[in-house]
Design an enzyme around this catalytic site. Sequence first.
Site, mmCIF file in Angstrom:
data_model
loop_
_atom_site.group_PDB
_atom_site.id
_atom_site.type_symbol
_atom_site.label_atom_id
_atom_site.label_comp_id
_atom_site.label_asym_id
_atom_site.label_seq_id
_atom_site.Cartn_x
_atom_site.Cartn_y
_atom_site.Cartn_z
ATOM 1 N N LEU A 3 24.653 8.575 -2.058
ATOM 2 C CA LEU A 3 23.980 9.961 -1.396
ATOM 3 C C LEU A 3 23.723 10.864 -3.070
ATOM 4 C CD1 LEU A 3 26.032 10.805 1.809
ATOM 5 C CD2 LEU A 3 23.829 9.636 1.550
ATOM 6 N N TYR A 22 29.027 10.033 -2.135
ATOM 7 C CA TYR A 22 28.391 11.308 -2.562
ATOM 8 C C TYR A 22 28.685 11.685 -3.915
ATOM 9 C CZ TYR A 22 26.577 16.138 -1.656
ATOM 10 O OH TYR A 22 25.987 17.245 -1.742
ATOM 11 N N CYS A 23 27.425 12.027 -4.443
ATOM 12 C CA CYS A 23 27.287 12.647 -5.864
ATOM 13 C C CYS A 23 28.332 11.819 -6.767
ATOM 14 C CB CYS A 23 27.744 14.085 -5.574
ATOM 15 S SG CYS A 23 27.545 14.643 -7.187
ATOM 16 N N LEU A 24 29.223 12.253 -7.385
ATOM 17 C CA LEU A 24 30.059 11.555 -8.345
ATOM 18 C C LEU A 24 31.028 10.718 -7.453
ATOM 19 C CD1 LEU A 24 31.639 11.313 -10.983
ATOM 20 C CD2 LEU A 24 32.897 13.553 -10.403
ATOM 21 N N GLY A 77 29.622 8.621 -5.474
ATOM 22 C CA GLY A 77 28.776 7.524 -5.245
ATOM 23 C C GLY A 77 28.823 6.864 -6.845
#
Length: 613
Positions: A375, A346-348, A350
């Site tokens: 994500l 998720y975000c960073l 990812g």
Amino acid sequence: MHAHIMKKTQKKPHASNPAAPEQPIDAQAFADNMARAGDVWQRVVQACLAQQLAKPISLGHSDPASMAESAMQLARNISIDPERMMHAQLGLMNDHLKLWQWWTGNLLGKQQAPYVEASAKDRRFADPTWKNSAVYDFIKQHYLVNARWLQDMVAQIDGLSDHERQKLGFFTRQFIDATAPSNFALTNPEVMRTMIDTNGESMVSGLTNLLKDIEKGDGDFRISMTDESAFKLGENIATTPGSVVYENDLMQLIQYTPITEKVYATPLLLVPAWINKYYIFDLTAERSFIHWLTQKGYQVFVVSWVNPDEKLGRKNFEDYLQEGPLAALDVIERITGAKQTAIIGYCLGGTLSSIALSYLKAIGENSRVASITYLTTLVDFAEAGEISVFIDDSQLEALESRMSERGYLNANEMSTTFNMLRANDLIWSFMVNNYLLGKQPFPFDLLYWNADSTRMPATMHAYYLRNMYQRNLLIKPNGLSLLDTPINLTKIKTPSYILATKEDHIAPWMSAYIATQTYDGEVVFTLADSGHVAGVVNPPAKNKYCYWVNDKLPPKAEDWLKTAKEHPGSWWEHWHSWQSKRAGAQVKARKTLGNARYKPIEKAPGRYAKVKA
């Protein structure tokens, strides 16, 4: 990162005067409350002075000197072209003359559309009085005329680089948002009406709320976005049963108890960003992604990042890679015996997961990851949205200097940066609700998580901002080298599911789409409605929002959307349909967590998640 969710109590306005109170004012009660408000105000001033002596007010990643330079740049550009300035001033005068003509005509009973109107989505002017009262309608339109003029003038300035123009436009919007009439008691009809209806009690409550927020910050002013007393980790939030089965300096690995008799053979590792706590995946039970995953029969593990202090200030990006997803993969394989693990980043988290996959591919171990889900993740930071306004040499040098003094980036600075990206929703709406209207924040799990931010180790954060946001080296084959290994995302063959959100102000969806043209393996791209958090945390039972899918992946994101098919509701089931085909066979669930080597250390959510910044 979220829209304002406070429920406003709208009272029926007086027939002849929309701002009139519901009942006659109690003069004695009003006087008593004004005296109380005066006492609280003195305490507010004293607290503010004490806070300012302790440390300056945080402006997030931004450097005040850079903001001042943007203002000077605007002044210089205006001064060298006096003719353009004269035309701009004449245009503003003409706008105000037309507005005055509209207003006088309105007072005389002339039926006419507003000279300038706020967007229907602009909640600042949702109170009916902004339309029903001639005075407040004029105040609103006066502000909108000035805001439009200032934005147009800034947009027409010549001789600016793209970054300078974006930064100047951003700081101009911050000024415009801050000076809205809705942000001031005397020019906000709802505030004035509430103050009269409550005989001044709302003013006492608002100042008391302000004082509490100043005092609780220990030198950092932080607006309360939700009733934080309504939530407690492990009791009514982050409650999915599980245990910490491994820990190192940077993370705890949590394994969750299976609730189905059979599970997919391929375990699932969730790698969140370390800007906030992991339990964005495990909010209240009805909103918990982790709980939903266990219901679907997945073996779930999650990385719970530490909230670092000065002792971890020298931890670098390589440490996060080695002690994060790479360490987690080793432990999961030893506990489950599975030779493959699926990852959700998720975000960073990812971004870090994509680097982990490139590293594993380079050392010949790419088969350890069966599939990966990204994500709201960026790997190309060329168009990273408005957060880029904070990324230039002068601001990064100032930020690095501040971080080096204490070894980390203060959590409040990080949250302020993101809140500034949507200041009306995430700053000013709460200022009005809490301090001007005197209301208590509404309990909301997403906002509780949003406020529970973490610190950033100085060395790691400087590397991340310099090499990814500023230099954009991750997208370049072999542009970075970590753990003595060149990172090349174009070599990744792992099946990839990419989710972006349409209103994302942190990872713009068109920038996230670029990854579809980067990886070498199977790629599925899904676009969800809403923003960076609400679009991701969208359980199917809520039946909210929608998502778009398209089997074709043209080079341009705009072309993808033109032929994408819209589906109502959550993307979760669509993802499950994809992931379940890559999760191996169904096997009997092991109810015992960990093993002889990795014995449970403590119950989830674990102590790392409970450390407040």
